[in-house]
Design a protein around this motif. Sequence first.
Motif, mmCIF file in Angstrom:
data_model
loop_
_atom_site.group_PDB
_atom_site.id
_atom_site.type_symbol
_atom_site.label_atom_id
_atom_site.label_comp_id
_atom_site.label_asym_id
_atom_site.label_seq_id
_atom_site.Cartn_x
_atom_site.Cartn_y
_atom_site.Cartn_z
ATOM 1 N N THR A 242 0.828 -1.212 -0.069
ATOM 2 C CA THR A 242 0.047 0.069 0.164
ATOM 3 C C THR A 242 1.035 1.245 0.061
ATOM 4 O O THR A 242 1.873 1.132 0.227
ATOM 5 N N PRO A 243 0.493 2.524 -0.332
ATOM 6 C CA PRO A 243 1.129 3.625 -0.349
ATOM 7 C C PRO A 243 1.705 4.027 0.991
ATOM 8 O O PRO A 243 2.790 4.529 1.364
ATOM 9 N N ALA A 244 0.971 3.286 2.117
ATOM 10 C CA ALA A 244 1.726 3.612 3.519
ATOM 11 C C ALA A 244 2.562 2.774 3.937
ATOM 12 O O ALA A 244 3.153 2.735 5.004
ATOM 13 N N LEU B 82 9.000 -13.549 -9.006
ATOM 14 C CA LEU B 82 9.443 -12.678 -10.205
ATOM 15 C C LEU B 82 9.042 -11.307 -9.770
ATOM 16 O O LEU B 82 7.688 -10.803 -9.166
ATOM 17 N N GLU B 83 10.030 -10.375 -9.779
ATOM 18 C CA GLU B 83 10.031 -9.075 -9.372
ATOM 19 C C GLU B 83 9.494 -8.378 -10.570
ATOM 20 O O GLU B 83 10.083 -8.368 -11.541
ATOM 21 N N CYS B 84 8.484 -7.523 -10.346
ATOM 22 C CA CYS B 84 7.781 -6.751 -11.559
ATOM 23 C C CYS B 84 7.525 -5.155 -11.294
ATOM 24 O O CYS B 84 7.447 -4.732 -10.195
ATOM 25 N N VAL B 85 7.858 -4.669 -12.432
ATOM 26 C CA VAL B 85 7.563 -3.169 -12.598
ATOM 27 C C VAL B 85 6.113 -2.995 -13.188
ATOM 28 O O VAL B 85 6.099 -3.501 -14.612
ATOM 29 N N TYR B 86 5.393 -2.309 -12.781
ATOM 30 C CA TYR B 86 3.943 -2.108 -13.372
ATOM 31 C C TYR B 86 4.032 -1.378 -15.153
ATOM 32 O O TYR B 86 4.690 -0.331 -14.900
ATOM 33 N N ALA C 124 -5.218 -1.368 -6.774
ATOM 34 C CA ALA C 124 -4.772 -0.160 -6.252
ATOM 35 C C ALA C 124 -3.552 0.156 -5.808
ATOM 36 O O ALA C 124 -2.901 1.098 -6.303
ATOM 37 N N ASN C 125 -2.900 -0.935 -5.121
ATOM 38 C CA ASN C 125 -1.495 -0.750 -4.666
ATOM 39 C C ASN C 125 -0.539 -0.639 -5.922
ATOM 40 O O ASN C 125 0.240 0.128 -6.120
ATOM 41 N N ILE C 126 -0.757 -1.455 -7.059
ATOM 42 C CA ILE C 126 0.214 -1.596 -7.875
ATOM 43 C C ILE C 126 0.025 -0.168 -8.824
ATOM 44 O O ILE C 126 1.150 0.133 -9.119
ATOM 45 N N GLU C 127 -1.032 0.121 -8.902
ATOM 46 C CA GLU C 127 -1.131 1.371 -9.752
ATOM 47 C C GLU C 127 -0.636 2.391 -9.039
ATOM 48 O O GLU C 127 -0.134 3.413 -9.591
ATOM 49 N N ALA C 128 -0.681 2.464 -7.696
ATOM 50 C CA ALA C 128 -0.183 3.645 -6.897
ATOM 51 C C ALA C 128 1.416 3.627 -6.751
ATOM 52 O O ALA C 128 2.074 4.613 -6.645
ATOM 53 N N THR C 129 1.915 2.493 -6.618
ATOM 54 C CA THR C 129 3.399 2.269 -6.329
ATOM 55 C C THR C 129 4.264 1.913 -7.437
ATOM 56 O O THR C 129 5.429 2.231 -7.651
ATOM 57 N N LEU D 241 15.114 -5.236 -6.525
ATOM 58 C CA LEU D 241 14.899 -4.165 -7.182
ATOM 59 C C LEU D 241 13.594 -3.640 -7.139
ATOM 60 O O LEU D 241 13.286 -2.404 -7.811
ATOM 61 N N VAL D 242 12.714 -4.055 -6.399
ATOM 62 C CA VAL D 242 11.522 -3.486 -6.280
ATOM 63 C C VAL D 242 11.212 -3.518 -4.659
ATOM 64 O O VAL D 242 11.786 -4.414 -3.972
ATOM 65 N N LYS D 243 10.222 -2.597 -4.117
ATOM 66 C CA LYS D 243 9.931 -2.653 -2.624
ATOM 67 C C LYS D 243 9.291 -3.705 -2.036
ATOM 68 O O LYS D 243 9.257 -4.032 -0.911
#
Length: 212
Positions: free
Chosen positions: A33-35, A128-132, A68-73, A115-117
């Motif tokens: 989440t953004p938080a 698998l680490e992924c970037v949106y 929602a989380n993926i679109e935000a972060t 590579l991702v948070k």
Amino acid sequence: MFYEPAKRNHGLPHSPLKAIVAPRPIGWISSLTPAGTANLAPYSFFNLICEVPPLVMFSSLGRKDSVANIEATGEFVCNLAVLDLVDAINLCSAPLPPDQSEFDFAGLEKAPSRLVKPPRVAAAPCALECVYVETIRPRAKDGTLTNAHMIIGEVVGVHIDDGAIVDGRVDIAMLKVLSRCGYLDYGPIERLVERERPPGGGSDLKARAPAA
């Protein structure tokens, strides 16, 4: 029998469609989440859709927390679902509030990604680490927008447990990789059948010239 899905006239206790389009890979998606709360949810509409670049997708019915989380972060992780973790995977489908972590609810240990948070599931043998990349909203044949949200991400990092590699290949039968089979059913992959491709056909195992 024959039925039309839009009319739901199959006459059965449950729709057979998802049992026919099976087995389906399970995308066990971790996000933040953004938080900063770690979210973890399984999606049976999931697959690799391109190798170059390596793109994966999962589809959510409704704009759930993962979307929602993926679109935000802008980041997420696909954790490999295996038979040993089936109960934890099932628990992660509970409708928890966004500020409650499924990792804690299912008693799962987190592992840091590189590579991702978002964290990985420590017990998952691969991740698998992924970037949106984008969200696609599919439409029906009449153009009506559905309530599905298809998330596409590019794989930027791959984790594989050393014990999962046998003779240079990831042994998915040994791992008992889990799939969704409709209704309340899951199916582990425990046996593989190998066939050589016809001459000129594509293959995941391409012949390589020996190094000079």
